[in-house]
Design a protein around this motif. Structure first.
Motif, PDB file in Angstrom:
ATOM      1  N   LYS A 162     -36.479  23.564 -23.582  1.00  0.00           N
ATOM      2  CA  LYS A 162     -37.426  23.766 -24.663  1.00  0.00           C
ATOM      3  C   LYS A 162     -38.672  22.921 -24.424  1.00  0.00           C
ATOM      4  N   ALA A 163     -39.817  23.491 -24.793  1.00  0.00           N
ATOM      5  CA  ALA A 163     -41.080  22.803 -24.560  1.00  0.00           C
ATOM      6  C   ALA A 163     -41.167  21.528 -25.391  1.00  0.00           C
ATOM      7  N   THR A 164     -41.613  20.460 -24.774  1.00  0.00           N
ATOM      8  CA  THR A 164     -41.819  19.189 -25.461  1.00  0.00           C
ATOM      9  C   THR A 164     -43.140  18.602 -25.007  1.00  0.00           C
ATOM     10  N   ASN A 165     -43.595  17.579 -25.700  1.00  0.00           N
ATOM     11  CA  ASN A 165     -44.847  16.934 -25.320  1.00  0.00           C
ATOM     12  C   ASN A 165     -44.680  16.091 -24.065  1.00  0.00           C
ATOM     13  N   ASP A 166     -43.485  15.576 -23.842  1.00  0.00           N
ATOM     14  CA  ASP A 166     -43.215  14.725 -22.692  1.00  0.00           C
ATOM     15  C   ASP A 166     -42.467  15.506 -21.638  1.00  0.00           C
ATOM     16  N   HIS A 167     -42.671  15.113 -20.376  1.00  0.00           N
ATOM     17  CA  HIS A 167     -41.944  15.726 -19.277  1.00  0.00           C
ATOM     18  C   HIS A 167     -40.582  15.050 -19.162  1.00  0.00           C
ATOM     19  N   THR A 168     -39.555  15.674 -19.706  1.00  0.00           N
ATOM     20  CA  THR A 168     -38.220  15.120 -19.637  1.00  0.00           C
ATOM     21  C   THR A 168     -37.635  15.349 -18.249  1.00  0.00           C
ATOM     22  N   ILE A 169     -36.503  14.703 -17.993  1.00  0.00           N
ATOM     23  CA  ILE A 169     -35.825  14.901 -16.712  1.00  0.00           C
ATOM     24  C   ILE A 169     -35.474  16.377 -16.522  1.00  0.00           C
ATOM     25  N   ASP A 170     -35.007  17.028 -17.595  1.00  0.00           N
ATOM     26  CA  ASP A 170     -34.674  18.452 -17.496  1.00  0.00           C
ATOM     27  C   ASP A 170     -35.901  19.292 -17.161  1.00  0.00           C
ATOM     28  N   ASP A 171     -37.053  18.934 -17.733  1.00  0.00           N
ATOM     29  CA  ASP A 171     -38.289  19.662 -17.412  1.00  0.00           C
ATOM     30  C   ASP A 171     -38.610  19.554 -15.924  1.00  0.00           C
ATOM     31  N   ILE A 172     -38.497  18.349 -15.400  1.00  0.00           N
ATOM     32  CA  ILE A 172     -38.816  18.115 -13.987  1.00  0.00           C
ATOM     33  C   ILE A 172     -37.837  18.855 -13.085  1.00  0.00           C
ATOM     34  N   LYS A 173     -36.552  18.787 -13.429  1.00  0.00           N
ATOM     35  CA  LYS A 173     -35.541  19.489 -12.630  1.00  0.00           C
ATOM     36  C   LYS A 173     -35.782  20.995 -12.661  1.00  0.00           C
ATOM     37  N   TRP A 174     -36.126  21.506 -13.816  1.00  0.00           N
ATOM     38  CA  TRP A 174     -36.390  22.945 -13.935  1.00  0.00           C
ATOM     39  C   TRP A 174     -37.575  23.354 -13.055  1.00  0.00           C
ATOM     40  N   LYS A 175     -38.627  22.531 -13.042  1.00  0.00           N
ATOM     41  CA  LYS A 175     -39.779  22.838 -12.203  1.00  0.00           C
ATOM     42  C   LYS A 175     -39.371  22.880 -10.738  1.00  0.00           C
ATOM     43  N   ILE A 176     -38.632  21.878 -10.282  1.00  0.00           N
ATOM     44  CA  ILE A 176     -38.226  21.826  -8.872  1.00  0.00           C
ATOM     45  C   ILE A 176     -37.313  23.000  -8.543  1.00  0.00           C
ATOM     46  N   GLN A 177     -36.441  23.362  -9.471  1.00  0.00           N
ATOM     47  CA  GLN A 177     -35.559  24.510  -9.253  1.00  0.00           C
ATOM     48  C   GLN A 177     -36.370  25.795  -9.105  1.00  0.00           C
ATOM     49  N   CYS A 178     -37.401  25.947  -9.933  1.00  0.00           N
ATOM     50  CA  CYS A 178     -38.268  27.129  -9.840  1.00  0.00           C
ATOM     51  C   CYS A 178     -39.005  27.159  -8.508  1.00  0.00           C
ATOM     52  N   LEU A 179     -39.483  26.008  -8.052  1.00  0.00           N
ATOM     53  CA  LEU A 179     -40.183  25.947  -6.769  1.00  0.00           C
ATOM     54  C   LEU A 179     -39.267  26.384  -5.632  1.00  0.00           C
ATOM     55  N   CYS A 180     -38.006  25.980  -5.698  1.00  0.00           N
ATOM     56  CA  CYS A 180     -37.050  26.366  -4.655  1.00  0.00           C
ATOM     57  C   CYS A 180     -36.705  27.848  -4.736  1.00  0.00           C
ATOM     58  N   ARG A 181     -36.473  28.330  -5.938  1.00  0.00           N
ATOM     59  CA  ARG A 181     -36.077  29.732  -6.117  1.00  0.00           C
ATOM     60  C   ARG A 181     -37.162  30.690  -5.645  1.00  0.00           C
ATOM     61  N   SER A 182     -38.433  30.282  -5.797  1.00  0.00           N
ATOM     62  CA  SER A 182     -39.534  31.151  -5.375  1.00  0.00           C
ATOM     63  C   SER A 182     -40.056  30.780  -3.993  1.00  0.00           C
ATOM     64  N   LYS A 183     -39.321  29.888  -3.291  1.00  0.00           N
ATOM     65  CA  LYS A 183     -39.625  29.528  -1.903  1.00  0.00           C
ATOM     66  C   LYS A 183     -41.058  29.025  -1.737  1.00  0.00           C
ATOM     67  N   GLN A 184     -41.442  28.076  -2.568  1.00  0.00           N
ATOM     68  CA  GLN A 184     -42.748  27.451  -2.434  1.00  0.00           C
ATOM     69  C   GLN A 184     -42.745  26.529  -1.208  1.00  0.00           C
ATOM     70  N   PRO A 185     -43.920  26.128  -0.721  1.00  0.00           N
ATOM     71  CA  PRO A 185     -43.981  25.282   0.481  1.00  0.00           C
ATOM     72  C   PRO A 185     -43.071  24.059   0.377  1.00  0.00           C
ATOM     73  N   THR A 186     -42.365  23.768   1.466  1.00  0.00           N
ATOM     74  CA  THR A 186     -41.388  22.678   1.439  1.00  0.00           C
ATOM     75  C   THR A 186     -42.041  21.335   1.137  1.00  0.00           C
ATOM     76  N   THR A 187     -43.272  21.130   1.609  1.00  0.00           N
ATOM     77  CA  THR A 187     -43.956  19.863   1.343  1.00  0.00           C
ATOM     78  C   THR A 187     -44.175  19.670  -0.151  1.00  0.00           C
TER      79      THR A 187
END
Length: 405
Positions: free
Chosen positions: A21-46
């Motif tokens: 759920k959207a929050t004002n702060d970047h929680t650990i879950d928010d960060i993990k979700w972002k990284i998971q999305c980057l991996c799932r869509s095969k964004q640049p490894t760097t």
């Protein structure tokens, strides 16, 4: 495919992970979700490793989470890894190990090492099998938000695209304008549902997929001038549970997704070369009426200024044809053509607008500002769209035919 889980948990790699759920702060879950999305869509490894290191660190717990959730995704168990996927994951793991060594952290040897061993085994298996999709990547994108009809949406789109955008057809690669058009369609379903829709230059099929998911039995037609691109698009339809076939019997059947027809279409041959197909003509006549006429969409079809003298007359020809089907009645809703375009050159845009003005009865409206302000359904963590400069460079135009223009 729609997720019913609202817990926000990101540890379960099966099914569609529910965005936190959207929050004002970047929680650990928010960060993990972002990284998971980057991996799932095969964004640049760097990019993936940078965000992992700077936002989560390289503790043993983080390493285990990353391997379990991001690398050991359900695609491994489905045995659909191609050579492109294997090379991507190996590069990502090697980049991760280099960062761990640079950081001085301890490597969770059994977790990282076993993942590399498994990838090497997969690579040997695919080498021996002559994998057909050796130059392709499997990518998954999650979108979420509430559309204009007040419906909450959260679902995945799976796309196979070419590893290298400079190899093969440009239609076998995803483009920012395609994401943007898909977001517009999902955010404003009332425009596109229950009416026949056609995509020109369908590419990987992102826009066609979201059109198919809208309610109604009216068919969606995906066209492209490149056979390889069209074959890949057809495969992507099937991966997303979309039926491909003729228009016959659609009115009598119920579908989870709207039916899709596919056709190779060379723009220089003109609209009438396409409607000569009896099956297609039947579909247009059966599903196109004065209350819900055909809608045409094109994403990033103006990438080459040399194509403008071909595509603008084609658009005019399509809209005039649909105008004649309505017997010239302008009191009803007209057919529209929607074009999303990445603004790469002011000269190209000016050439396009001048070509439209030169066509009698062809009207145009810039919907870019409205689209950027009202699109409520978004793809999660696509870096190019998250960059405001890139997003603002994507335009949306609507064209229609009127004797008053």
């Amino acid at each position: 495919m729609t997720s019913e889980n609202n817990s926000g948990s990101l540890d379960d790699s099966k099914g569609i992970p529910e965005p936190p759920k959207a929050t004002n702060d970047h929680t650990i879950d928010d960060i993990k979700w972002k990284i998971q999305c980057l991996c799932r869509s095969k964004q640049p490894t760097t990019l993936v490793v940078r965000d992992l290191v700077t936002q989560l660190g390289l503790t043993e717990d983080v390493q285990e989470w990353f391997i379990k959730t991001c690398l050991r995704d359900e695609e491994w168990s489905e045995e659909t890894l191609g050579q492109g996927d294997i090379v991507y994951w190996k590069r990502l793991l090697h980049a991760l190990m280099k960062e761990i060594e640079r950081d001085g952290s301890a490597v969770v040897a059994d977790v990282v090492g076993n993942a590399l061993v498994d990838l090497n085994m997969e690579q040997r298996r695919e080498d021996m099998g002559g994998m057909e999709w050796s130059s392709w990547l499997r990518k998954r994108y999650t979108y979420t938000g509430m559309n204009d009809c007040g419906k909450e949406c959260c679902d995945d789109i799976e796309i196979w695209s070419h590893v290298n955008m400079f190899e093969g057809s440009t239609g076998c690669f995803e483009w920012d304008a395609g994401y943007f058009m898909a977001e517009y369609v999902m955010s404003h379903p009332e425009i596109f549902q229950n009416r026949a829709c056609m995509e020109i230059g369908c590419g990987c099929g992102m826009v066609t997929i979201v059109l198919s998911r809208l309610c109604g039995n009216s068919p969606v037609l995906a066209t492209d001038g490149n056979e390889e691109t069209l074959q890949n698009c057809a495969s992507n339809m099937k991966r997303n549970g979309i039926e491909i076939g003729s228009c016959h019997g659609y009115e009598q059947q119920e579908h989870t997704c709207r039916p899709v027809m596919m056709k190779c279409f060379q723009w220089e041959h003109g609209w009438h070369s396409l409607v000569q197909d009896d099956m297609l003509q039947e579909a247009l006549n059966n599903h196109t009426n004065t209350s819900a006429p055909l809608c045409v969409l094109g994403a990033d079809v103006l990438y080459d200024p040399e194509i403008i003298p071909t595509i603008v007359p084609l658009i005019a020809e399509i809209l005039e044809y649909m105008h004649q089907l309505r017997h010239g009645d302008e009191s009803t809703n007209p057919s529209y053509v929607y074009l999303s375009t990445r603004r790469r050159s002011d000269t190209t845009l000016e050439k396009f607008l001048n070509a439209v003005k030169a066509e009698p009865h062809l009207c145009i409206e810039d919907l870019s500002e409205h689209a950027h302000a009202t699109d409520a359904i978004r793809f999660c963590h696509i870096p190019s769209l998250d960059d405001s400069r890139t997003a603002e460079s994507i335009l949306l135009h609507r064209l229609w035919y009127s004797i008053e223009c």
